[in-house]
Write a protein that holds these residues in place. Structure first.
Motif, PDB file in Angstrom:
ATOM      1  N   THR A  17     -27.356 -73.396  18.861  1.00  0.00           N
ATOM      2  CA  THR A  17     -26.691 -74.429  19.668  1.00  0.00           C
ATOM      3  C   THR A  17     -25.478 -73.819  20.362  1.00  0.00           C
ATOM      4  O   THR A  17     -24.731 -73.051  19.755  1.00  0.00           O
ATOM      5  CB  THR A  17     -26.218 -75.602  18.790  1.00  0.00           C
ATOM      6  N   THR A  18     -25.290 -74.156  21.624  1.00  0.00           N
ATOM      7  CA  THR A  18     -24.066 -73.794  22.336  1.00  0.00           C
ATOM      8  C   THR A  18     -23.329 -75.071  22.707  1.00  0.00           C
ATOM      9  O   THR A  18     -23.946 -76.103  23.008  1.00  0.00           O
ATOM     10  CB  THR A  18     -24.353 -72.978  23.608  1.00  0.00           C
ATOM     11  N   VAL A  19     -22.005 -75.017  22.687  1.00  0.00           N
ATOM     12  CA  VAL A  19     -21.156 -76.148  23.060  1.00  0.00           C
ATOM     13  C   VAL A  19     -20.157 -75.660  24.107  1.00  0.00           C
ATOM     14  O   VAL A  19     -19.441 -74.679  23.876  1.00  0.00           O
ATOM     15  CB  VAL A  19     -20.404 -76.723  21.842  1.00  0.00           C
ATOM     16  N   SER A  20     -20.128 -76.316  25.268  1.00  0.00           N
ATOM     17  CA  SER A  20     -19.240 -75.890  26.366  1.00  0.00           C
ATOM     18  C   SER A  20     -19.404 -74.388  26.606  1.00  0.00           C
ATOM     19  O   SER A  20     -18.430 -73.637  26.675  1.00  0.00           O
ATOM     20  CB  SER A  20     -17.779 -76.241  26.058  1.00  0.00           C
ATOM     21  N   MET A  21     -20.624 -73.973  26.793  1.00  0.00           N
ATOM     22  CA  MET A  21     -20.972 -72.548  26.866  1.00  0.00           C
ATOM     23  C   MET A  21     -20.263 -71.827  28.027  1.00  0.00           C
ATOM     24  O   MET A  21     -20.034 -72.412  29.085  1.00  0.00           O
ATOM     25  CB  MET A  21     -22.483 -72.421  27.031  1.00  0.00           C
ATOM     26  N   PHE A  22     -19.934 -70.564  27.777  1.00  0.00           N
ATOM     27  CA  PHE A  22     -19.160 -69.751  28.721  1.00  0.00           C
ATOM     28  C   PHE A  22     -19.653 -68.319  28.602  1.00  0.00           C
ATOM     29  O   PHE A  22     -19.696 -67.768  27.500  1.00  0.00           O
ATOM     30  CB  PHE A  22     -17.680 -69.851  28.340  1.00  0.00           C
ATOM     31  N   ASN A  23     -20.064 -67.723  29.714  1.00  0.00           N
ATOM     32  CA  ASN A  23     -20.509 -66.331  29.740  1.00  0.00           C
ATOM     33  C   ASN A  23     -19.332 -65.474  30.209  1.00  0.00           C
ATOM     34  O   ASN A  23     -19.021 -65.428  31.398  1.00  0.00           O
ATOM     35  CB  ASN A  23     -21.709 -66.182  30.675  1.00  0.00           C
ATOM     36  N   THR A  24     -18.671 -64.816  29.281  1.00  0.00           N
ATOM     37  CA  THR A  24     -17.433 -64.090  29.588  1.00  0.00           C
ATOM     38  C   THR A  24     -17.615 -63.086  30.716  1.00  0.00           C
ATOM     39  O   THR A  24     -16.792 -63.004  31.634  1.00  0.00           O
ATOM     40  CB  THR A  24     -16.919 -63.370  28.329  1.00  0.00           C
ATOM     41  N   GLY A  25     -18.680 -62.297  30.669  1.00  0.00           N
ATOM     42  CA  GLY A  25     -18.897 -61.288  31.704  1.00  0.00           C
ATOM     43  C   GLY A  25     -19.037 -61.913  33.080  1.00  0.00           C
ATOM     44  O   GLY A  25     -18.404 -61.474  34.048  1.00  0.00           O
ATOM     45  N   SER A  26     -19.864 -62.950  33.194  1.00  0.00           N
ATOM     46  CA  SER A  26     -20.049 -63.620  34.486  1.00  0.00           C
ATOM     47  C   SER A  26     -18.750 -64.198  35.008  1.00  0.00           C
ATOM     48  O   SER A  26     -18.455 -64.135  36.198  1.00  0.00           O
ATOM     49  CB  SER A  26     -21.086 -64.738  34.355  1.00  0.00           C
ATOM     50  N   SER A  27     -17.957 -64.786  34.111  1.00  0.00           N
ATOM     51  CA  SER A  27     -16.701 -65.394  34.540  1.00  0.00           C
ATOM     52  C   SER A  27     -15.736 -64.366  35.102  1.00  0.00           C
ATOM     53  O   SER A  27     -15.118 -64.583  36.151  1.00  0.00           O
ATOM     54  CB  SER A  27     -16.055 -66.135  33.367  1.00  0.00           C
ATOM     55  N   LEU A  73     -18.722 -68.238  42.129  1.00  0.00           N
ATOM     56  CA  LEU A  73     -19.020 -68.159  43.556  1.00  0.00           C
ATOM     57  C   LEU A  73     -18.841 -66.759  44.143  1.00  0.00           C
ATOM     58  O   LEU A  73     -19.264 -66.505  45.269  1.00  0.00           O
ATOM     59  CB  LEU A  73     -18.132 -69.152  44.324  1.00  0.00           C
ATOM     60  N   ASP A  74     -18.198 -65.865  43.406  1.00  0.00           N
ATOM     61  CA  ASP A  74     -17.934 -64.520  43.920  1.00  0.00           C
ATOM     62  C   ASP A  74     -19.085 -63.574  43.584  1.00  0.00           C
ATOM     63  O   ASP A  74     -19.799 -63.776  42.597  1.00  0.00           O
ATOM     64  CB  ASP A  74     -16.648 -63.960  43.319  1.00  0.00           C
ATOM     65  N   PRO A  75     -19.257 -62.515  44.375  1.00  0.00           N
ATOM     66  CA  PRO A  75     -20.227 -61.484  43.995  1.00  0.00           C
ATOM     67  C   PRO A  75     -19.692 -60.683  42.817  1.00  0.00           C
ATOM     68  O   PRO A  75     -18.475 -60.625  42.589  1.00  0.00           O
ATOM     69  CB  PRO A  75     -20.334 -60.622  45.254  1.00  0.00           C
ATOM     70  N   ASP A  76     -20.592 -60.070  42.065  1.00  0.00           N
ATOM     71  CA  ASP A  76     -20.157 -59.254  40.938  1.00  0.00           C
ATOM     72  C   ASP A  76     -19.182 -58.161  41.363  1.00  0.00           C
ATOM     73  O   ASP A  76     -18.267 -57.803  40.617  1.00  0.00           O
ATOM     74  CB  ASP A  76     -21.365 -58.598  40.252  1.00  0.00           C
ATOM     75  N   SER A  77     -19.352 -57.669  42.573  1.00  0.00           N
ATOM     76  CA  SER A  77     -18.505 -56.580  43.067  1.00  0.00           C
ATOM     77  C   SER A  77     -17.048 -56.999  43.224  1.00  0.00           C
ATOM     78  O   SER A  77     -16.163 -56.141  43.329  1.00  0.00           O
ATOM     79  CB  SER A  77     -19.035 -56.066  44.410  1.00  0.00           C
ATOM     80  N   SER A  88     -12.495 -53.406  30.766  1.00  0.00           N
ATOM     81  CA  SER A  88     -13.559 -52.410  30.896  1.00  0.00           C
ATOM     82  C   SER A  88     -14.744 -52.718  30.002  1.00  0.00           C
ATOM     83  O   SER A  88     -15.889 -52.367  30.316  1.00  0.00           O
ATOM     84  CB  SER A  88     -13.012 -51.013  30.590  1.00  0.00           C
ATOM     85  N   LYS A  89     -14.510 -53.396  28.879  1.00  0.00           N
ATOM     86  CA  LYS A  89     -15.609 -53.772  27.984  1.00  0.00           C
ATOM     87  C   LYS A  89     -16.339 -55.011  28.494  1.00  0.00           C
ATOM     88  O   LYS A  89     -17.555 -55.142  28.336  1.00  0.00           O
ATOM     89  CB  LYS A  89     -15.077 -54.019  26.571  1.00  0.00           C
ATOM     90  N   ILE A  90     -15.609 -55.927  29.099  1.00  0.00           N
ATOM     91  CA  ILE A  90     -16.194 -57.168  29.593  1.00  0.00           C
ATOM     92  C   ILE A  90     -16.990 -56.947  30.872  1.00  0.00           C
ATOM     93  O   ILE A  90     -17.981 -57.629  31.131  1.00  0.00           O
ATOM     94  CB  ILE A  90     -15.069 -58.202  29.832  1.00  0.00           C
ATOM     95  N   ALA A  91     -16.591 -55.961  31.674  1.00  0.00           N
ATOM     96  CA  ALA A  91     -17.121 -55.781  33.028  1.00  0.00           C
ATOM     97  C   ALA A  91     -18.643 -55.775  33.083  1.00  0.00           C
ATOM     98  O   ALA A  91     -19.252 -56.428  33.935  1.00  0.00           O
ATOM     99  CB  ALA A  91     -16.570 -54.492  33.632  1.00  0.00           C
ATOM    100  N   GLY A  92     -19.289 -55.029  32.210  1.00  0.00           N
ATOM    101  CA  GLY A  92     -20.744 -54.893  32.280  1.00  0.00           C
ATOM    102  C   GLY A  92     -21.498 -55.819  31.350  1.00  0.00           C
ATOM    103  O   GLY A  92     -22.730 -55.734  31.255  1.00  0.00           O
ATOM    104  N   PHE A  93     -20.792 -56.724  30.691  1.00  0.00           N
ATOM    105  CA  PHE A  93     -21.453 -57.590  29.708  1.00  0.00           C
ATOM    106  C   PHE A  93     -22.062 -58.805  30.388  1.00  0.00           C
ATOM    107  O   PHE A  93     -21.435 -59.456  31.220  1.00  0.00           O
ATOM    108  CB  PHE A  93     -20.449 -58.055  28.650  1.00  0.00           C
ATOM    109  N   ASP A  94     -23.283 -59.124  30.016  1.00  0.00           N
ATOM    110  CA  ASP A  94     -23.940 -60.342  30.476  1.00  0.00           C
ATOM    111  C   ASP A  94     -24.635 -60.959  29.277  1.00  0.00           C
ATOM    112  O   ASP A  94     -25.615 -60.415  28.764  1.00  0.00           O
ATOM    113  CB  ASP A  94     -24.950 -60.039  31.574  1.00  0.00           C
ATOM    114  N   ALA A  95     -24.124 -62.078  28.807  1.00  0.00           N
ATOM    115  CA  ALA A  95     -24.664 -62.718  27.612  1.00  0.00           C
ATOM    116  C   ALA A  95     -26.138 -63.070  27.760  1.00  0.00           C
ATOM    117  O   ALA A  95     -26.855 -63.181  26.767  1.00  0.00           O
ATOM    118  CB  ALA A  95     -23.861 -63.979  27.291  1.00  0.00           C
TER     119      ALA A  95
END
Length: 304
Positions: A133-143, A151-155, A223-230
């Motif tokens: 179960t996820t509650v108020s889910m948030f993908n740190t890398g995407s954010s 709305l922004d590109p990954d770059s 630098s650790k968050i940059a390439g992470f995608d949950a």
């Protein structure tokens, strides 16, 4: 409630609180839930609240502090390391499986906000977890890469990485470590509602806790968050039942709808009408609706 410690793979010690059902029988065999807290939070806040409510429904629930944060071990302090946080969830499962009164085949995970993204990643790569179960889910890398609204590109994150590189160079040469805030230290009527609510939750009497200091190590974390995608490979690796709980008014809803659209397992998206992101942390009107959906979900999918 029992206060416990348990190790991760690289021997960091994590601190947790185990919530036990009423009438707990140490000779019994119970389903259990590992509860991962939001980014910048600690086990005594929303994670502990959900763990206690799950215990009321007959589950053993473990809320724990992430590596480098709260009462858990790890240096440098206040590092936000997605890969460590995913491993923390696996370590929590290790600990639960070590308990004689936990049924090792009936373990689930619940993740809140950033902990939701980490729990997704842990669940799809650790099939000892039987339901999620996820509650108020948030993908740190995407954010971090795409901005609060996605709305922004990954770059767009490259500029931040360049700042992080300069800061890490300065720190390597003796400069003081730069600590950035998780949520705004000041908020007013023009602040995004969810961020304004986050300020109230973490920085006022509503839920302020001395171990949640609203700070993370900027250069090393970025630098650790940059390439992470949950959600990477979620279409193929997540096969367990999935319940996604989110507020209908949350500006972070897009993370939950993205996960719902991509996951192929038995899944459900439950919208709590009128709720924003932080409302699901502790506002009874909304939290009660979430628990009323979550508890039966785990009861069904962690049945003996």
């Amino acid at each position: 409630m029992q206060h416990v410690t348990f190790p991760t793979d690289d021997r960091r010690m994590l601190a947790g609180d185990v919530y036990l059902p009423e009438g707990f029988d140490e000779n019994g065999s119970y389903p259990a839930i590992a509860v991962a807290h939001p980014g910048g939070a600690v086990k005594e806040q929303a994670a502990g609240l959900y763990a206690s409510r799950l215990a009321e429904r007959g589950f053993i629930a473990l809320a724990f502090d992430a590596s480098y944060q709260g009462e858990s071990g790890g240096e440098p302090r206040f590092l936000e390391d997605p890969y460590a946080r995913v491993e923390d969830v696996r370590a929590a499962v290790d600990y639960l499986q070590s308990l004689d009164h936990v049924d090792a085949e009936r373990i689930g995970a619940l993740g809140m906000c950033a902990g939701g993204g980490y729990a997704v990643n842990a669940t799809m790569t650790d099939h000892r977890i039987k339901a999620l179960t996820t509650v108020s889910m948030f993908n740190t890398g995407s954010s971090f890469r795409r901005g609060w609204f996605g709305l922004d590109p990954d770059s767009a994150f490259v500029a931040t990485l360049e700042q992080a590189a300069k800061q890490r160079t300065a720190e390597a040469q003796g400069a003081e470590t730069f600590l950035a805030p998780y949520v705004p230290t000041e908020a007013d009527e023009i602040t995004i509602r969810d961020l304004r609510d986050a300020h109230e939750y973490y920085l006022t009497e509503r839920a302020q806790h001395p171990n949640a200091q609203n700070t993370f190590v900027f250069a090393r974390s970025a630098s650790k968050i940059a390439g992470f995608d949950a959600f990477h490979l979620v279409e193929d690796l997540l096969t367990q039942p999935l319940l996604i709980v989110a507020g209908s008014e949350a500006s972070t809803l897009w993370y939950s709808t993205e996960l719902y659209s991509r996951a192929r397992s038995n899944k459900k998206l439950f919208l709590v009408q009128g709720s924003a992101h932080m409302d699901l942390y502790d506002v009874p009107e909304y939290m009660n609706k979430a628990i009323a959906e979550i508890a039966p979900f785990f009861t069904e999918h962690l049945a003996g």
